[in-house]
Design an enzyme around this catalytic site. Structure first.
Site, PDB file in Angstrom:
ATOM      1  N   GLY A  63     -94.042  -2.906  70.050  1.00 25.82           N
ATOM      2  CA  GLY A  63     -93.327  -4.359  69.880  1.00 25.82           C
ATOM      3  C   GLY A  63     -91.935  -4.303  69.370  1.00 25.82           C
ATOM      4  O   GLY A  63     -91.346  -3.172  69.306  1.00 25.82           O
ATOM      5  N   LEU A  64     -91.407  -5.429  69.128  1.00 22.17           N
ATOM      6  CA  LEU A  64     -90.114  -5.399  68.855  1.00 22.17           C
ATOM      7  C   LEU A  64     -89.756  -5.343  67.226  1.00 22.17           C
ATOM      8  O   LEU A  64     -89.784  -6.167  66.434  1.00 22.17           O
ATOM      9  CB  LEU A  64     -89.459  -6.900  69.233  1.00 22.17           C
ATOM     10  CG  LEU A  64     -88.044  -6.983  69.401  1.00 22.17           C
ATOM     11  CD1 LEU A  64     -87.373  -5.926  70.497  1.00 22.17           C
ATOM     12  CD2 LEU A  64     -87.544  -8.153  69.888  1.00 22.17           C
ATOM     13  N   HIS A  65     -90.276  -4.166  66.656  1.00 24.03           N
ATOM     14  CA  HIS A  65     -90.261  -3.824  65.193  1.00 24.03           C
ATOM     15  C   HIS A  65     -88.900  -3.711  64.833  1.00 24.03           C
ATOM     16  O   HIS A  65     -87.930  -3.726  65.686  1.00 24.03           O
ATOM     17  CB  HIS A  65     -91.230  -2.812  64.759  1.00 24.03           C
ATOM     18  CG  HIS A  65     -91.060  -1.529  65.447  1.00 24.03           C
ATOM     19  ND1 HIS A  65     -90.107  -0.421  65.117  1.00 24.03           N
ATOM     20  CD2 HIS A  65     -91.540  -1.069  66.823  1.00 24.03           C
ATOM     21  CE1 HIS A  65     -90.042   0.593  65.946  1.00 24.03           C
ATOM     22  NE2 HIS A  65     -90.621   0.359  66.820  1.00 24.03           N
ATOM     23  N   THR A  66     -88.525  -3.152  63.643  1.00 20.42           N
ATOM     24  CA  THR A  66     -87.270  -2.862  63.016  1.00 20.42           C
ATOM     25  C   THR A  66     -86.323  -2.359  63.800  1.00 20.42           C
ATOM     26  O   THR A  66     -85.178  -2.671  64.160  1.00 20.42           O
ATOM     27  CB  THR A  66     -87.736  -2.281  61.551  1.00 20.42           C
ATOM     28  OG1 THR A  66     -88.449  -2.850  60.921  1.00 20.42           O
ATOM     29  CG2 THR A  66     -86.225  -2.366  61.101  1.00 20.42           C
TER      30      THR A  66
END
Lengths: 89, 530
Positions: A13-16
């Site tokens: 996913g759109l993590h850091t």
């Protein structure tokens, strides 16, 4: 103004890290950018905003870019998402 | 609040009972500053100065680690966070509303965290921890004062987070133990705590809101639990438990150097199972004959690490180096079933689904990343690789090919590769599988559940899982014979090796190598000698 949709395809996913990659990209351009997910709308040049979306794999994001270099920016964003931020899909 | 129990992460063993001393450096400072008058411009300037100092810090770290991609990107994202206009804009807004700088930062981060939580997913907890670190950094930067360690003597320290420096100072100043709101068992802080033998529990949710100075606290570093203001009965129980634990540990120590032989003169060896760094330390403390099973999927802290070769190498290498010249067996990721499950679709029957080697062969990039990290850590020749959930000899052959290919590419000698026998199919195929394997490990917990078709997590069918069932022991014995005939090592893993009765039964049946949780080894040695 261009509007388009992208899906988050990388598993994590759109993590850091992807969020930082995305903001690095959008900040290069002059155009304005907004990202909308589930009714939440954020500035696409703000990492705080992007991370607030907490977009996971399979979620859909709506983009709205507006400005002189909107075409190039839109193209590069689409590529970035398609490649899964260089992470395993 | 009386007799309030909260769970955290067991960091450093031991039990300690004492009075609490809160060390929240941020809060201390806030109270001091409350006396002064409030000036919005001063507060804004304070924030700006702290922000610039941290930005410069980040830039220096990025420069220092420019070749370490992972560290660099993490710090870069912190830098972007600090430089984000929304941060400054909102903090200024909060200050203008009458908040002091620290209060504004607190409010900003709690607003932000509640927003992220709103879009909840399984990664947000990790993110929240990362964000908390940034908040701490900012507040510490603003306070810019020497921490005060007076008054920690004979106290139990309650705080949000401790770095290694702080732990050493607290210890020097005579603290009995400590509990923190954040932290993980892989951190340097946790390793320092253990080497100092201070009972410690990290990661206790909401800790600072629950404890006051001078509250009576019990820290149970075995279970990772703290008890606030225990009642008479609980305190008594823990005093007893503490005494027993201290004595028990002492009595087992006599068995550290003892070697046991079976009736036929064969050496009995106890290896350890490792899930984390604490287990590794216990392996060394309890003088295990080596590491029999590293459950690599349990070493994964964040999902990203599954894809990160450097992080994996670092931890595998640390284990291999610590245990050298003894050997360590790493089981390849056993994702799926009741472990970390990455499968996209819900499985009706995950125990019979895509797990172990089945998952890895369908996700080769994950397998290859892990193999590279493992083979790199095998340069000293003490690393072995174990393949989980095998049902066909072709799976072993394919893995062998892949491992020798990666080894050749890295120009490292091919490590020993073993098969985990945990399915009836693999047990039946043992004569063929042994030819493709350097060693065998029997995962008795799974083999038993598949053999008896009884879920090991289902209490209703517990009686079907019989450790001493004759036909099951016969099956194990058959595998043992094949291994001996082919001169290949066999290790027994699982609960069957940890229970004294079934262990004695196995030893009497000619089994010699066992892998158990490290803290159980000395106990089992003592029982075997009786």
């Amino acid at each position: 103004m261009i509007e388009f949709e992208v899906s988050v395809v990388n598993r994590a996913g759109l993590h850091t890290r992807p969020a930082a990659t995305l903001v690095k990209l959008t900040s290069k351009y002059k155009s304005e950018i907004f990202i909308e997910k589930d009714g939440m709308r954020i500035n696409g040049k703000s990492i705080i905003g992007v991370m607030t979306l907490a977009a996971e794999m399979g979620s859909t994001l709506n983009f709205e870019v507006n400005g002189v270099d909107e075409n190039e920016m839109a193209l590069e964003i689409k590529e970035l998402f398609k490649s899964g931020f260089g992470e395993p899909l | 609040m009386v007799n309030h129990r909260i769970n955290g992460i067991a960091i450093s063993k031991g039990i300690v009972i004492g009075k609490a001393k809160l060390l929240d450096f941020d809060k201390d400072q806030k109270q001091l500053r409350d006396i002064k008058t409030y000036d919005a411009d001063v507060e804004k300037a304070k924030f700006m100065i702290a922000k610039i100092a941290l930005i410069n810090d980040s830039k220096r770290i990025i420069e220092k680690y420019k070749h370490k991609e992972k560290i660099k990107t993490i710090i870069e994202s912190e830098l972007m966070f600090l430089q984000d206009e929304e941060l400054t804009y909102r903090i200024y807004e909060l200050i203008s509303e009458g908040n002091r700088c620290e209060q504004a930062i607190e409010s900003f981060f709690s607003e932000y965290i509640s927003l992220v939580s709103l879009n909840d997913n399984n990664l947000s907890k990790v993110k929240i921890n990362d964000i908390q670190f940034l908040k701490h950094k900012l507040i510490q930067e603003i306070n810019d004062v020497e921490n005060d360690y007076s008054g920690v003597n004979d106290k139990i320290i309650i705080t949000s987070l401790l770095d290694t420096d702080e732990i050493l100072k607290i210890h020097e100043n005579g603290a009995l133990g400590f509990a923190t709101e954040f932290g993980s068992n892989l951190s340097h802080s946790s390793i320092i705590s253990r080497s100092l033998n201070i009972p410690a529990v990290f990661g206790v949710n909401q800790l600072l809101g629950l404890v006051k100075d001078e509250d009576e606290i019990i820290i149970d570093g075995f279970l990772g639990e703290i008890i606030i203001n225990p009642d008479e009965k609980t305190r008594f129980l823990y005093q007893e438990k503490k005494q027993l634990a201290d004595e028990e540990i002492k009595s087992y120590l006599d068995y550290k150097e003892v070697h046991i032989k079976n009736d036929f003169g064969g050496k009995i060896r106890f290896y350890s199972n490792i899930n984390n760094i604490i287990d590794l330390e216990n392996t060394l403390i309890n003088n295990a004959d080596g590491v029999g099973l590293v459950r690599t999927e349990n070493l994964v802290n964040e999902i990203e690490e599954i894809f990160d070769q450097d992080i994996q190498f670092e931890i595998y290498n640390r284990i291999a180096e610590s245990i050298y010249p003894k050997t360590v067996t790493f089981r390849l990721f056993d994702f799926g079933y009741d472990k970390l499950n990455l499968n996209d679709e819900k499985e009706n029957n995950p125990a019979l689904g895509l797990r172990g080697i089945r998952y890895l062969l369908k996700n080769k990039h994950i397998l290859e990343t892990q193999l590279i990290a493992l083979i790199k850590s095998s340069v000293n020749g003490n690393v072995k690789i174990l393949i989980p959930m095998v049902t066909q000899k072709e799976e072993v052959i394919e893995l062998n090919k892949l491992i020798s290919k990666v080894s050749k590419e890295l120009d490292i000698q091919i490590p020993k590769v073993g098969t985990m026998i945990e399915t009836p199919a693999a047990a039946a195929l043992i004569k063929q599988i042994i030819k493709e394997s350097d060693f065998i490990s029997i995962g008795t917990n799974d083999l038993m559940q598949y053999y008896f078709a009884a879920d090991r997590n289902n209490d209703h069918v517990k009686e079907y899982l019989n450790y001493q069932d004759k036909s099951f022991i016969k099956l194990l014995t058959k595998i043992n014979k094949v291994c001996k005939k082919n001169n290949k090592e066999l290790i027994i893993c699982g609960q069957i090796a940890s229970e004294e009765d079934s262990l004695i039964h196995l030893v009497n049946n000619g089994f010699q190598n066992f892998s158990v949780i490290p803290t159980r080894i000395l106990f089992l040695k003592k029982k075997l000698l009786k």
